[in-house]
Design a protein around this motif. Structure first.
Motif, short mmCIF file in Angstrom:
data_model
loop_
_atom_site.label_atom_id
_atom_site.label_comp_id
_atom_site.label_asym_id
_atom_site.label_seq_id
_atom_site.Cartn_x
_atom_site.Cartn_y
_atom_site.Cartn_z
N TYR A 30 1.77 10.75 -4.11
CA TYR A 30 1.16 10.51 -2.75
C TYR A 30 2.23 9.44 -2.32
CZ TYR A 30 -3.04 13.15 -3.80
OH TYR A 30 -3.79 13.95 -4.34
N THR A 31 2.53 9.31 -0.98
CA THR A 31 3.01 8.45 -0.57
C THR A 31 2.17 7.56 0.65
OG1 THR A 31 5.30 9.48 -0.49
CG2 THR A 31 5.12 7.60 0.99
N CYS A 32 1.97 6.21 0.43
CA CYS A 32 1.11 5.82 1.19
C CYS A 32 1.72 4.36 1.78
CB CYS A 32 -0.42 5.40 0.64
SG CYS A 32 -0.04 4.51 -0.91
N GLY A 33 1.06 3.77 3.06
CA GLY A 33 1.35 2.59 3.47
C GLY A 33 0.53 1.51 2.59
N ILE A 34 1.15 0.15 3.14
CA ILE A 34 0.37 -1.01 2.37
C ILE A 34 0.21 -2.02 3.35
CG2 ILE A 34 2.51 -1.71 1.49
CD1 ILE A 34 0.96 -2.75 -0.92
N VAL A 35 -1.16 -2.73 3.17
CA VAL A 35 -1.41 -3.83 4.09
C VAL A 35 -0.59 -5.19 3.64
CG1 VAL A 35 -3.18 -4.92 5.10
CG2 VAL A 35 -3.49 -2.61 4.89
N LEU A 36 0.20 -5.66 4.47
CA LEU A 36 0.97 -6.74 3.74
C LEU A 36 0.82 -7.80 4.82
CD1 LEU A 36 4.19 -5.13 2.45
CD2 LEU A 36 2.32 -6.06 1.21
N THR A 37 1.21 -9.06 4.60
CA THR A 37 1.35 -10.65 5.40
C THR A 37 2.87 -10.37 5.72
OG1 THR A 37 1.57 -11.92 3.72
CG2 THR A 37 -0.73 -11.50 4.36
N GLY A 38 3.25 -11.32 6.51
CA GLY A 38 4.58 -11.54 6.90
C GLY A 38 5.23 -12.03 5.95
N THR A 39 5.01 -12.92 5.10
CA THR A 39 5.86 -13.55 3.98
C THR A 39 5.79 -12.33 2.89
OG1 THR A 39 3.95 -14.48 3.29
CG2 THR A 39 5.30 -15.84 4.28
N ARG A 85 -2.01 -11.00 -5.31
CA ARG A 85 -3.39 -10.90 -4.70
C ARG A 85 -3.51 -9.21 -4.57
NH1 ARG A 85 -3.93 -9.24 0.50
NH2 ARG A 85 -1.81 -9.24 1.74
N ASP A 86 -4.76 -8.72 -4.46
CA ASP A 86 -5.22 -7.39 -4.16
C ASP A 86 -4.72 -7.04 -2.83
OD1 ASP A 86 -6.29 -7.69 -6.52
OD2 ASP A 86 -8.36 -7.45 -5.88
N ARG A 87 -4.10 -5.74 -2.78
CA ARG A 87 -3.57 -5.25 -1.37
C ARG A 87 -4.09 -3.75 -1.51
NH1 ARG A 87 0.19 -8.20 -4.09
NH2 ARG A 87 1.03 -9.89 -3.07
N LYS A 88 -4.57 -3.55 0.10
CA LYS A 88 -5.07 -2.39 0.45
C LYS A 88 -3.99 -1.43 0.56
CE LYS A 88 -8.11 -0.44 4.05
NZ LYS A 88 -8.79 -1.07 5.07
N LEU A 89 -4.25 -0.05 0.19
CA LEU A 89 -3.37 1.24 0.36
C LEU A 89 -3.75 1.75 1.60
CD1 LEU A 89 -2.23 2.05 -3.24
CD2 LEU A 89 -1.04 0.77 -1.73
N LEU A 90 -2.92 2.53 2.20
CA LEU A 90 -3.33 3.31 3.46
C LEU A 90 -3.06 4.81 3.17
CD1 LEU A 90 -1.95 0.82 6.29
CD2 LEU A 90 -4.36 0.96 5.56
N LEU A 91 -4.04 5.76 3.06
CA LEU A 91 -4.18 6.77 2.89
C LEU A 91 -5.01 7.81 3.84
CD1 LEU A 91 -4.41 7.19 -0.95
CD2 LEU A 91 -2.46 8.16 0.33
N THR A 92 -4.92 9.08 4.05
CA THR A 92 -5.74 9.72 5.06
C THR A 92 -7.18 9.89 4.25
OG1 THR A 92 -5.07 11.66 4.11
CG2 THR A 92 -3.94 10.82 6.22
N LYS A 93 -8.15 9.97 5.20
CA LYS A 93 -9.41 10.38 4.43
C LYS A 93 -9.63 11.37 3.66
CE LYS A 93 -12.54 8.44 8.29
NZ LYS A 93 -13.32 8.53 9.30
N LYS A 94 -8.55 12.53 3.86
CA LYS A 94 -8.81 13.53 2.95
C LYS A 94 -8.19 13.50 1.54
CE LYS A 94 -6.91 18.34 2.95
NZ LYS A 94 -6.37 19.40 3.94
N GLU A 95 -6.89 12.41 1.76
CA GLU A 95 -6.08 12.39 0.38
C GLU A 95 -7.18 11.33 -0.40
OE1 GLU A 95 -1.67 12.33 1.56
OE2 GLU A 95 -2.70 10.56 2.09
N LEU A 96 -7.86 10.34 0.28
CA LEU A 96 -8.70 9.31 -0.49
C LEU A 96 -9.82 10.24 -0.95
CD1 LEU A 96 -8.93 6.45 2.03
CD2 LEU A 96 -8.21 6.36 -0.16
N ARG A 97 -10.55 11.15 -0.39
CA ARG A 97 -11.63 11.87 -1.07
C ARG A 97 -11.27 12.52 -2.29
NH1 ARG A 97 -12.77 15.24 3.33
NH2 ARG A 97 -12.88 13.69 4.83
#
Length: 158
Positions: A30-39, A85-97
């Motif tokens: 799966y290819t997913c986004g990730i929540v990051l800060t600027g630095t 630190r822990d980082r959140k991954l961004l997937l669709t609800k269908k993929e997460l389920r």
């Protein structure tokens, strides 16, 4: 006008977890986004990140990546981030389920395989639903790799 004066493109960011392909057999990618800060994104653009010993875990119905190392940004001052630190991954609800159902199966895990910057400039992480390899499977993988290398050597001679 861009900030790059020589007209060269920056080196592409392609950070891999080479150990994962040795320790695990990938069942689904799966290819997913990730929540990051600027630095964090600035450090990743300088290839200062590592996926060694990282894994993914579900917390509250969301997928989080644990133990990912992104080096502190040199010019970050007080705005700098924590390296592991822990980082959140961004997937669709269908993929997460789907991942959440298969993650409950014993012997399966979710591991980050690769991190890259796409053509839009966004950081993406490729994760794999993986099954751990046995010792003899690892030996087979090494043997295949050696055989492939030997075949390449022979083909170059001709």
């Amino acid at each position: 006008m861009s900030g790059n004066k020589e007209g060269k493109k920056p080196a592409p960011v392609n950070i891999k977890n080479k150990r994962a392909s040795f320790d695990y057999e990938f069942l689904d990618l799966y290819t997913c986004g990730i929540v990051l800060t600027g630095t964090e994104i600035k450090s990743i653009r300088q290839n200062k990140a590592s996926l060694v010993d990282t894994y993914c875990i579900f917390i509250g119905g969301e997928l989080w990546v644990k133990n990912m190392h992104i080096a502190e940004y040199f010019y970050g001052s007080y705005n700098n981030h924590q390296a592991r630190r822990d980082r959140k991954l961004l997937l669709t609800k269908k993929e997460l389920r789907k991942l959440q159902q298969t993650d409950k199966t014993p012997g399966l895990t979710i591991v980050p395989v690769r991190m890259f910057i796409n053509e839009k400039g966004l950081c993406k992480v490729v994760i794999a639903l993986a099954k751990g390899k046995k010792e003899y499977d690892k030996r087979d993988s090494l043997k295949e790799k050696d055989d492939r290398r030997e075949m390449d050597r022979i083909m170059k001679k001709f």
